[in-house]
Scaffold this motif. Structure first.
Motif, mmCIF file in Angstrom:
data_model
loop_
_atom_site.group_PDB
_atom_site.id
_atom_site.type_symbol
_atom_site.label_atom_id
_atom_site.label_comp_id
_atom_site.label_asym_id
_atom_site.label_seq_id
_atom_site.Cartn_x
_atom_site.Cartn_y
_atom_site.Cartn_z
ATOM 1 N N TRP A 123 48.937 110.074 62.476
ATOM 2 C CA TRP A 123 50.055 109.420 61.796
ATOM 3 C C TRP A 123 49.812 109.341 60.296
ATOM 4 O O TRP A 123 50.774 109.360 59.501
ATOM 5 C CB TRP A 123 50.292 108.030 62.366
ATOM 6 N N SER A 124 48.536 109.296 59.882
ATOM 7 C CA SER A 124 48.231 109.163 58.459
ATOM 8 C C SER A 124 48.687 110.387 57.665
ATOM 9 O O SER A 124 49.086 110.267 56.499
ATOM 10 C CB SER A 124 46.735 108.923 58.249
ATOM 11 N N THR A 125 48.644 111.557 58.282
ATOM 12 C CA THR A 125 49.125 112.769 57.605
ATOM 13 C C THR A 125 50.629 112.697 57.407
ATOM 14 O O THR A 125 51.148 113.004 56.320
ATOM 15 C CB THR A 125 48.766 114.023 58.415
ATOM 16 N N LEU A 126 51.345 112.289 58.438
ATOM 17 C CA LEU A 126 52.799 112.168 58.339
ATOM 18 C C LEU A 126 53.178 111.088 57.332
ATOM 19 O O LEU A 126 54.116 111.262 56.542
ATOM 20 C CB LEU A 126 53.389 111.848 59.713
ATOM 21 N N ALA A 127 52.451 109.979 57.347
ATOM 22 C CA ALA A 127 52.727 108.900 56.395
ATOM 23 C C ALA A 127 52.473 109.357 54.960
ATOM 24 O O ALA A 127 53.226 109.005 54.042
ATOM 25 C CB ALA A 127 51.872 107.690 56.720
ATOM 26 N N ALA A 128 51.424 110.145 54.770
ATOM 27 C CA ALA A 128 51.110 110.636 53.429
ATOM 28 C C ALA A 128 52.201 111.568 52.919
ATOM 29 O O ALA A 128 52.605 111.497 51.751
ATOM 30 C CB ALA A 128 49.762 111.354 53.440
ATOM 31 N N ILE A 129 52.703 112.439 53.786
ATOM 32 C CA ILE A 129 53.787 113.345 53.388
ATOM 33 C C ILE A 129 55.049 112.551 53.083
ATOM 34 O O ILE A 129 55.732 112.792 52.082
ATOM 35 C CB ILE A 129 54.049 114.392 54.487
ATOM 36 N N ALA B 89 44.942 121.857 55.664
ATOM 37 C CA ALA B 89 45.400 122.313 54.346
ATOM 38 C C ALA B 89 46.473 123.389 54.478
ATOM 39 O O ALA B 89 47.447 123.411 53.717
ATOM 40 C CB ALA B 89 44.211 122.835 53.535
ATOM 41 N N ARG B 90 46.291 124.290 55.447
ATOM 42 C CA ARG B 90 47.289 125.342 55.663
ATOM 43 C C ARG B 90 48.626 124.741 56.091
ATOM 44 O O ARG B 90 49.695 125.156 55.613
ATOM 45 C CB ARG B 90 46.774 126.322 56.718
ATOM 46 N N ALA B 91 48.579 123.762 56.969
ATOM 47 C CA ALA B 91 49.802 123.134 57.468
ATOM 48 C C ALA B 91 50.558 122.432 56.340
ATOM 49 O O ALA B 91 51.769 122.633 56.167
ATOM 50 C CB ALA B 91 49.465 122.147 58.577
ATOM 51 N N VAL B 92 49.864 121.614 55.574
ATOM 52 C CA VAL B 92 50.513 120.854 54.504
ATOM 53 C C VAL B 92 51.007 121.795 53.407
ATOM 54 O O VAL B 92 52.085 121.600 52.836
ATOM 55 C CB VAL B 92 49.554 119.794 53.929
ATOM 56 N N GLY B 93 50.234 122.858 53.123
ATOM 57 C CA GLY B 93 50.645 123.828 52.117
ATOM 58 C C GLY B 93 51.893 124.583 52.509
ATOM 59 O O GLY B 93 52.726 124.903 51.652
ATOM 60 N N GLN B 94 52.037 124.861 53.808
ATOM 61 C CA GLN B 94 53.248 125.539 54.258
ATOM 62 C C GLN B 94 54.429 124.579 54.338
ATOM 63 O O GLN B 94 55.580 124.996 54.211
ATOM 64 C CB GLN B 94 53.002 126.203 55.615
ATOM 65 N N PHE B 95 54.139 123.315 54.540
ATOM 66 C CA PHE B 95 55.216 122.324 54.555
ATOM 67 C C PHE B 95 55.876 122.234 53.183
ATOM 68 O O PHE B 95 57.101 122.171 53.065
ATOM 69 C CB PHE B 95 54.665 120.951 54.961
ATOM 70 N N THR C 170 54.641 123.420 46.710
ATOM 71 C CA THR C 170 54.625 122.991 45.314
ATOM 72 C C THR C 170 53.187 122.735 44.856
ATOM 73 O O THR C 170 52.427 122.063 45.567
ATOM 74 C CB THR C 170 55.452 121.701 45.148
ATOM 75 N N PRO C 171 52.784 123.260 43.698
ATOM 76 C CA PRO C 171 51.418 123.033 43.206
ATOM 77 C C PRO C 171 51.068 121.537 43.166
ATOM 78 O O PRO C 171 51.848 120.727 42.676
ATOM 79 C CB PRO C 171 51.448 123.638 41.800
ATOM 80 N N GLY C 172 49.913 121.215 43.700
ATOM 81 C CA GLY C 172 49.457 119.833 43.686
ATOM 82 C C GLY C 172 49.890 119.012 44.884
ATOM 83 O O GLY C 172 49.387 117.895 45.083
ATOM 84 N N PHE C 173 50.809 119.522 45.698
ATOM 85 C CA PHE C 173 51.315 118.744 46.827
ATOM 86 C C PHE C 173 50.217 118.466 47.849
ATOM 87 O O PHE C 173 50.059 117.339 48.314
ATOM 88 C CB PHE C 173 52.474 119.491 47.499
ATOM 89 N N VAL C 174 49.433 119.488 48.197
ATOM 90 C CA VAL C 174 48.369 119.309 49.190
ATOM 91 C C VAL C 174 47.367 118.259 48.721
ATOM 92 O O VAL C 174 46.957 117.381 49.500
ATOM 93 C CB VAL C 174 47.645 120.647 49.470
ATOM 94 N N GLU C 175 47.009 118.319 47.457
ATOM 95 C CA GLU C 175 46.038 117.360 46.928
ATOM 96 C C GLU C 175 46.579 115.931 46.953
ATOM 97 O O GLU C 175 45.847 114.983 47.290
ATOM 98 C CB GLU C 175 45.661 117.742 45.493
ATOM 99 N N ARG C 176 47.830 115.775 46.607
ATOM 100 C CA ARG C 176 48.428 114.433 46.604
ATOM 101 C C ARG C 176 48.530 113.877 48.018
ATOM 102 O O ARG C 176 48.271 112.689 48.256
ATOM 103 C CB ARG C 176 49.807 114.481 45.951
ATOM 104 N N VAL C 177 48.904 114.726 48.953
ATOM 105 C CA VAL C 177 48.995 114.282 50.348
ATOM 106 C C VAL C 177 47.610 113.936 50.888
ATOM 107 O O VAL C 177 47.441 112.940 51.602
ATOM 108 C CB VAL C 177 49.671 115.368 51.218
ATOM 109 N N HIS C 178 46.627 114.739 50.528
ATOM 110 C CA HIS C 178 45.266 114.469 50.991
ATOM 111 C C HIS C 178 44.775 113.115 50.482
ATOM 112 O O HIS C 178 44.145 112.347 51.226
ATOM 113 C CB HIS C 178 44.327 115.578 50.510
ATOM 114 N N PHE D 52 45.286 106.028 53.956
ATOM 115 C CA PHE D 52 45.856 105.523 55.206
ATOM 116 C C PHE D 52 44.891 105.672 56.372
ATOM 117 O O PHE D 52 44.976 104.920 57.356
ATOM 118 C CB PHE D 52 47.171 106.259 55.528
ATOM 119 N N GLY D 53 43.998 106.644 56.288
ATOM 120 C CA GLY D 53 43.072 106.908 57.395
ATOM 121 C C GLY D 53 41.849 106.022 57.413
ATOM 122 O O GLY D 53 41.022 106.123 58.322
ATOM 123 N N ARG D 54 41.715 105.137 56.444
ATOM 124 C CA ARG D 54 40.538 104.274 56.387
ATOM 125 C C ARG D 54 40.574 103.211 57.480
ATOM 126 O O ARG D 54 41.647 102.731 57.833
ATOM 127 C CB ARG D 54 40.452 103.588 55.020
#
Length: 230
Positions: free
Chosen positions: A89-95, A205-211, A214-222, A228-230
């Motif tokens: 869920w933390s990945t979805l919340a981050a996106i 990283a591949r999943a979020v990058g394909q979603f 935009t440059p920097g999107f993967v890093e911001r989501v990570h 959220f994952g803490r």
């Protein structure tokens, strides 16, 4: 004479009080029934089973309860349907956070039917200035534009991606990119299809990058997912 007038005034005041109490009781009764009807309608939505969890964690994570519930439900649904994906869920919340501030960008609110209004289209935070426009692929069917494709809804999905992965998560008979549950589960399906095993760094990283490429999107989501994952 004064006693008669006084008695009439007292009676009028009494009748006024009784009438006021009856009106308030009627309003309260109607409101109670409406609240019960709203609760009953909401309980028909599958994500309601996670409402207690999302209420408990909404404050600590700083995510609106309704959005957090959708993220958790989509992750749980994918874990059941495709456990090999391992999406959290933390990945979805981050996106959702990076893309639309959890469906609150531009003053939007997720209403009782689960739909974020006003509709979120082409948000700058998901598509910063200078991003190359994408020619229209849906004739405006989903995003309302017949000129270019615009990202849509709480998860800011592109129309072409929505057409591939659109899912009716709230069981209302239609998949709606502006519905919090539908958008989140559709995004989860896209991510799992793109990344395979999201428990692996390269798959994630591949999943979020394909979603969103935009440059920097993967890093911001990570960064947000790590919080959220803490």
């Amino acid at each position: 004479m004064h006693r008669v007038q006084g008695g009439g005034g007292a009676r009028r005041r009494w009748l006024f009080v009784v009438g006021t109490v009856m009106v308030l009781a009627l309003i309260t009764s109607c409101s109670s029934r409406l609240d019960k009807d709203d609760d009953q309608a909401e309980r028909q939505v599958p994500s309601m089973q996670l409402k207690e969890w999302s209420q408990l964690h909404s404050g600590p994570y700083g995510i609106p309860e309704r959005a957090l519930r959708s993220y958790a439900y989509a992750a749980a649904a994918m874990d059941k349907a495709l456990p090999a994906c391992g999406i959290g869920w933390s990945t979805l919340a981050a996106i959702g956070d990076v893309s639309s501030s959890n469906a609150t960008a531009d003053g939007a609110v997720v209403e009782s039917d689960g739909v974020a209004r006003p509709y979120l289209r082409g948000l700058d935070q998901a598509n910063p200035a200078g991003a190359k426009p994408v020619p229209d692929t849906d004739a405006g069917r989903f995003d309302g534009s017949e000129v270019v494709d615009r990202t849509m809804g709480p998860m800011q999905m592109m129309p072409s991606r929505w057409e591939q992965f659109a899912t009716d998560a709230d069981d209302d008979g239609k998949a709606d990119p502006d519905n919090m549950d539908d958008a989140t589960l559709s995004a989860a399906r896209l991510l799992c299809a793109a990344g395979g095993d999201l428990r692996q760094p390269d798959g994630w990283a591949r999943a979020v990058g394909q979603f969103n490429s935009t440059p920097g999107f993967v890093e911001r989501v990570h960064e947000r997912a790590s919080v959220f994952g803490r």
